[in-house]
Design a protein around this motif. Structure first.
Motif, PDB file in Angstrom:
ATOM      1  N   GLU B  35       0.832  -1.199   0.000  1.00  0.00           N
ATOM      2  CA  GLU B  35       0.000   0.000   0.000  1.00  0.00           C
ATOM      3  C   GLU B  35       0.861   1.241   0.000  1.00  0.00           C
ATOM      4  OE1 GLU B  35      -2.843   0.723   2.944  1.00  0.00           O
ATOM      5  OE2 GLU B  35      -4.405  -0.353   1.871  1.00  0.00           O
ATOM      6  N   ARG B  36       0.445   2.207  -0.768  1.00  0.00           N
ATOM      7  CA  ARG B  36       1.130   3.486  -0.718  1.00  0.00           C
ATOM      8  C   ARG B  36       0.944   4.097   0.653  1.00  0.00           C
ATOM      9  NH1 ARG B  36      -0.055   7.484  -5.775  1.00  0.00           N
ATOM     10  NH2 ARG B  36       1.982   7.257  -6.720  1.00  0.00           N
ATOM     11  N   PRO B  37       2.017   4.505   1.313  1.00  0.00           N
ATOM     12  CA  PRO B  37       1.842   5.100   2.638  1.00  0.00           C
ATOM     13  C   PRO B  37       1.073   6.404   2.497  1.00  0.00           C
ATOM     14  CG  PRO B  37       4.056   5.495   1.879  1.00  0.00           C
ATOM     15  CD  PRO B  37       3.398   4.615   0.846  1.00  0.00           C
ATOM     16  N   GLN B  38       0.207   6.690   3.446  1.00  0.00           N
ATOM     17  CA  GLN B  38      -0.561   7.930   3.400  1.00  0.00           C
ATOM     18  C   GLN B  38      -0.255   8.796   4.607  1.00  0.00           C
ATOM     19  OE1 GLN B  38      -4.609   6.101   1.964  1.00  0.00           O
ATOM     20  NE2 GLN B  38      -4.617   8.310   1.670  1.00  0.00           N
ATOM     21  N   GLU B  39       0.894   8.529   5.209  1.00  0.00           N
ATOM     22  CA  GLU B  39       1.279   9.319   6.365  1.00  0.00           C
ATOM     23  C   GLU B  39       2.697   9.836   6.173  1.00  0.00           C
ATOM     24  OE1 GLU B  39       0.610   7.124   9.980  1.00  0.00           O
ATOM     25  OE2 GLU B  39      -1.266   6.332   9.169  1.00  0.00           O
ATOM     26  N   GLY B  40       2.942  10.948   6.806  1.00  0.00           N
ATOM     27  CA  GLY B  40       4.278  11.503   6.684  1.00  0.00           C
ATOM     28  C   GLY B  40       4.442  12.688   7.599  1.00  0.00           C
ATOM     29  N   GLU B  41       5.594  13.360   7.411  1.00  0.00           N
ATOM     30  CA  GLU B  41       5.916  14.487   8.271  1.00  0.00           C
ATOM     31  C   GLU B  41       6.065  15.742   7.418  1.00  0.00           C
ATOM     32  OE1 GLU B  41       9.132  13.716  10.993  1.00  0.00           O
ATOM     33  OE2 GLU B  41       9.555  15.858  11.210  1.00  0.00           O
ATOM     34  N   VAL B  42       5.533  16.833   7.918  1.00  0.00           N
ATOM     35  CA  VAL B  42       5.687  18.110   7.234  1.00  0.00           C
ATOM     36  C   VAL B  42       7.131  18.584   7.395  1.00  0.00           C
ATOM     37  CG1 VAL B  42       4.925  20.512   7.131  1.00  0.00           C
ATOM     38  CG2 VAL B  42       3.262  18.703   7.659  1.00  0.00           C
ATOM     39  N   ILE B  43       7.838  18.792   6.277  1.00  0.00           N
ATOM     40  CA  ILE B  43       9.225  19.257   6.392  1.00  0.00           C
ATOM     41  C   ILE B  43       9.380  20.715   5.960  1.00  0.00           C
ATOM     42  CG2 ILE B  43      10.180  16.916   6.154  1.00  0.00           C
ATOM     43  CD1 ILE B  43      11.074  17.818   3.287  1.00  0.00           C
ATOM     44  N   ALA B  44       8.313  21.272   5.369  1.00  0.00           N
ATOM     45  CA  ALA B  44       8.346  22.705   5.025  1.00  0.00           C
ATOM     46  C   ALA B  44       6.914  23.161   4.826  1.00  0.00           C
ATOM     47  CB  ALA B  44       9.162  22.951   3.761  1.00  0.00           C
ATOM     48  N   ALA B  45       6.639  24.418   5.160  1.00  0.00           N
ATOM     49  CA  ALA B  45       5.272  24.948   5.034  1.00  0.00           C
ATOM     50  C   ALA B  45       5.337  26.392   4.550  1.00  0.00           C
ATOM     51  CB  ALA B  45       4.543  24.883   6.374  1.00  0.00           C
ATOM     52  N   GLN B  71      -4.589   9.897  -1.077  1.00  0.00           N
ATOM     53  CA  GLN B  71      -3.760   9.130  -2.022  1.00  0.00           C
ATOM     54  C   GLN B  71      -3.456   9.895  -3.299  1.00  0.00           C
ATOM     55  OE1 GLN B  71      -5.697   5.120  -2.167  1.00  0.00           O
ATOM     56  NE2 GLN B  71      -3.554   4.485  -2.164  1.00  0.00           N
ATOM     57  N   PHE B  72      -4.330  10.812  -3.655  1.00  0.00           N
ATOM     58  CA  PHE B  72      -4.134  11.524  -4.912  1.00  0.00           C
ATOM     59  C   PHE B  72      -4.045  13.029  -4.668  1.00  0.00           C
ATOM     60  CE2 PHE B  72      -6.509   7.622  -5.611  1.00  0.00           C
ATOM     61  CZ  PHE B  72      -5.606   6.953  -6.412  1.00  0.00           C
ATOM     62  N   GLY B  73      -3.483  13.720  -5.605  1.00  0.00           N
ATOM     63  CA  GLY B  73      -3.493  15.177  -5.521  1.00  0.00           C
ATOM     64  C   GLY B  73      -2.139  15.803  -5.251  1.00  0.00           C
ATOM     65  N   ALA B  74      -1.140  14.983  -4.907  1.00  0.00           N
ATOM     66  CA  ALA B  74       0.182  15.551  -4.621  1.00  0.00           C
ATOM     67  C   ALA B  74       0.958  15.776  -5.914  1.00  0.00           C
ATOM     68  CB  ALA B  74       0.966  14.608  -3.716  1.00  0.00           C
ATOM     69  N   THR B  75       1.855  16.752  -5.883  1.00  0.00           N
ATOM     70  CA  THR B  75       2.919  16.849  -6.878  1.00  0.00           C
ATOM     71  C   THR B  75       4.129  16.185  -6.244  1.00  0.00           C
ATOM     72  OG1 THR B  75       2.016  18.911  -7.710  1.00  0.00           O
ATOM     73  CG2 THR B  75       4.313  18.438  -8.245  1.00  0.00           C
ATOM     74  N   ARG B  76       4.658  15.174  -6.914  1.00  0.00           N
ATOM     75  CA  ARG B  76       5.748  14.389  -6.330  1.00  0.00           C
ATOM     76  C   ARG B  76       7.075  14.739  -6.999  1.00  0.00           C
ATOM     77  NH1 ARG B  76       3.632   9.615  -3.786  1.00  0.00           N
ATOM     78  NH2 ARG B  76       1.371   9.856  -3.656  1.00  0.00           N
TER      79      ARG B  76
ATOM     80  N   ALA D  74     -16.563   9.996   0.731  1.00  0.00           N
ATOM     81  CA  ALA D  74     -15.646   9.887   1.865  1.00  0.00           C
ATOM     82  C   ALA D  74     -14.255   9.477   1.398  1.00  0.00           C
ATOM     83  CB  ALA D  74     -16.173   8.846   2.851  1.00  0.00           C
ATOM     84  N   THR D  75     -13.247   9.890   2.155  1.00  0.00           N
ATOM     85  CA  THR D  75     -11.928   9.283   2.060  1.00  0.00           C
ATOM     86  C   THR D  75     -11.878   8.230   3.155  1.00  0.00           C
ATOM     87  OG1 THR D  75     -10.984  11.357   1.306  1.00  0.00           O
ATOM     88  CG2 THR D  75      -9.445   9.733   2.168  1.00  0.00           C
ATOM     89  N   ARG D  76     -11.599   6.984   2.761  1.00  0.00           N
ATOM     90  CA  ARG D  76     -11.662   5.876   3.704  1.00  0.00           C
ATOM     91  C   ARG D  76     -10.258   5.411   4.071  1.00  0.00           C
ATOM     92  NH1 ARG D  76     -16.862   3.257   3.409  1.00  0.00           N
ATOM     93  NH2 ARG D  76     -18.208   4.622   2.204  1.00  0.00           N
ATOM     94  N   ILE D  77      -9.985   5.245   5.358  1.00  0.00           N
ATOM     95  CA  ILE D  77      -8.697   4.676   5.758  1.00  0.00           C
ATOM     96  C   ILE D  77      -8.961   3.542   6.742  1.00  0.00           C
ATOM     97  CG2 ILE D  77      -7.504   6.913   5.496  1.00  0.00           C
ATOM     98  CD1 ILE D  77      -7.221   6.762   8.667  1.00  0.00           C
ATOM     99  N   ASN D  78      -7.989   2.656   6.854  1.00  0.00           N
ATOM    100  CA  ASN D  78      -8.097   1.575   7.821  1.00  0.00           C
ATOM    101  C   ASN D  78      -7.171   1.876   8.989  1.00  0.00           C
ATOM    102  OD1 ASN D  78      -9.914  -0.327   6.488  1.00  0.00           O
ATOM    103  ND2 ASN D  78      -8.307  -0.347   4.913  1.00  0.00           N
ATOM    104  N   GLU D  79      -7.694   1.732  10.188  1.00  0.00           N
ATOM    105  CA  GLU D  79      -6.931   2.055  11.396  1.00  0.00           C
ATOM    106  C   GLU D  79      -7.309   1.046  12.468  1.00  0.00           C
ATOM    107  OE1 GLU D  79      -4.699   4.445  11.693  1.00  0.00           O
ATOM    108  OE2 GLU D  79      -4.449   4.641  13.848  1.00  0.00           O
ATOM    109  N   ASP D  80      -6.334   0.218  12.873  1.00  0.00           N
ATOM    110  CA  ASP D  80      -6.609  -0.793  13.915  1.00  0.00           C
ATOM    111  C   ASP D  80      -7.859  -1.614  13.600  1.00  0.00           C
ATOM    112  OD1 ASP D  80      -4.489   0.340  15.318  1.00  0.00           O
ATOM    113  OD2 ASP D  80      -5.796   1.636  16.504  1.00  0.00           O
ATOM    114  N   ASP D  81      -7.959  -2.154  12.408  1.00  0.00           N
ATOM    115  CA  ASP D  81      -9.086  -3.002  12.005  1.00  0.00           C
ATOM    116  C   ASP D  81     -10.408  -2.266  11.867  1.00  0.00           C
ATOM    117  OD1 ASP D  81      -7.355  -5.190  12.019  1.00  0.00           O
ATOM    118  OD2 ASP D  81      -7.705  -5.495  14.163  1.00  0.00           O
TER     119      ASP D  81
END
Lengths: 97, 97, 97, 97, 97, 97, 97
Positions: B35-45, B71-76, D74-81
């Motif tokens: 799965e594509r990770p959907q979490e991360g850390e803000v490194i610049a704002a 999952q979508f909408g970022a410029t990578r 909705a944006t759906r995510i899975n978290e702890d089942d």
């Protein structure tokens, strides 16, 4: 004598960095393998856009700024063998420093 | 020396968490099953967006915040072997704490 | 006697520069190889657009300005063997000087 | 320790009610015959959206509210089942009481 | 007795100039070779549009003005053997004088 | 005990009039020949929408109003054998009296 | 007793003029040759739309006005053998007098 462009509104003109024609391993890259550069330098900037209430929204970017720009959305023109890109400031991703 | 990005307007730069290449059962996962990770850390704002009335709308997120992003909408872009994601703050789902 | 156009709102009328029919190497160019000129001179300009609050947003461009315009988006008419282009000022890329 | 989500803007997080896997007549239902639940409980809520004039528009919903939500959007995510749904408050149909 | 139209909002009614059925060389033109006329006279004009703030934005055009209009975008009706065109004033390209 | 819905924003809940299953001539109508009823009664109404300037725009409709609604645009849910329709007030055509 | 419709917002109800079933030459016209009438009388009008700033924008049209309406964009309902058309006032082309 070279002529200059004064962009209208919140437009900026970017001179993109040159593409590297040689890969890091030293191979000469065919055209399709070369990534389009997404970085460049602002060489001209408009005064800012005028809002619906008649207010001038000043620019964040100025001439000389190094910027990261998106792959799509530019108007591209050729000028003296250079490719120049016209963007609205709001499309620019970040200033690089 | 590493260079830094100063995002424009209400943009943020996110360094996504690394993908786990091994499933919970210990199997090495093929690319499509990860799965594509959907979490991360803000490194610049960025400083925030400027509204039509010329007002700066300040940011809710800052450097160091852990965020959940769509999952979508970022410029990578790729930078020093890292993939960085550019989002507008309004696209971010939540701060994680 | 030639008649004149008074553009409405923020419209301008541009007389595009003439296309060069001979390439730099001296060859006569077939039609498809000739680039559409993207430069011209403003020959008429409207008073500006009226915003939703009833305010007149004045024009940045005036008669005699040399401009760079995008390839698409113009309304083209023929007048006395000239092709004239109608644009909204907000579509113009830059003033050339 | 479980982590928490602080939704941004006018977003809320909903934990949907569990689907009944047995029909009212006592038959075990195949997946396609089971209706997606459209009800759930708000488990987190953002501070509200900031309008173009810089004003915070406060939320109508808060944690613990039972809500009726639309099938899509909705944006759906899975978290702890659990499956969690991210909605903007303006997409929610009604509070149930 | 002929009836009159009072256009609503910022609409105007244009009576287009008659098409020339004979080419400059004196040939009778088949229908497909005749250009649709894009000029005409304003025969009725609305009071102007009301903005979101309740303000009446007055018209620039009035009855008797000769105008240049775009090829598309009109609502066309037939009235007493005349074709009349309904446009919003903001669609009109220019006043001709 | 029956539960109640409190619509959010400018939403209303409508209980549509029952379809007549018998035609005026006394024939039992097949499903496809029966027109979808476009009338019903408001059984719940939200407080109104909040504008961009933070202002509550009050509702024109209230519980008990008979209304004419468009054929499309509703979110339909089933509740205790009734079909209920969620509309935004701005989609409703008219109050019937 | 006939019931009445009170349109919401800036909606109006129009009773279109009857179609002539006989051509000017006295022939009975087949359905496809008959033009849809685009004129009618306003039989009900809403109070006007409420703008984003909470202001009521009053109507230009009232009951009894003869109007010219566009061919498309109406919601059509049948009421006591009459076809009634629901339009927003902003879609109406002109008042006829």
């Amino acid at each position: 004598m070279a002529r200059t462009f004064q962009p209208l509104g919140d437009r900026i003109v970017i001179k993109p960095n040159e593409e590297e024609e040689v890969s890091k391993g030293g191979l000469l890259l065919p055209d399709t393998a070369r990534e389009r550069p997404q970085e460049g330098e602002v060489i001209a900037a408009g005064p800012g856009r005028v809002s619906d209430t008649g207010q001038l929204i000043p620019m964040s970017l100025g001439v000389g700024d190094k910027v990261l720009f998106p792959q799509f959305g530019a108007t591209r023109i050729n000028e003296d063998d250079d490719e120049l890109l016209f963007f609205r400031e709001s499309d620019i991703l970040a200033k690089i420093s």
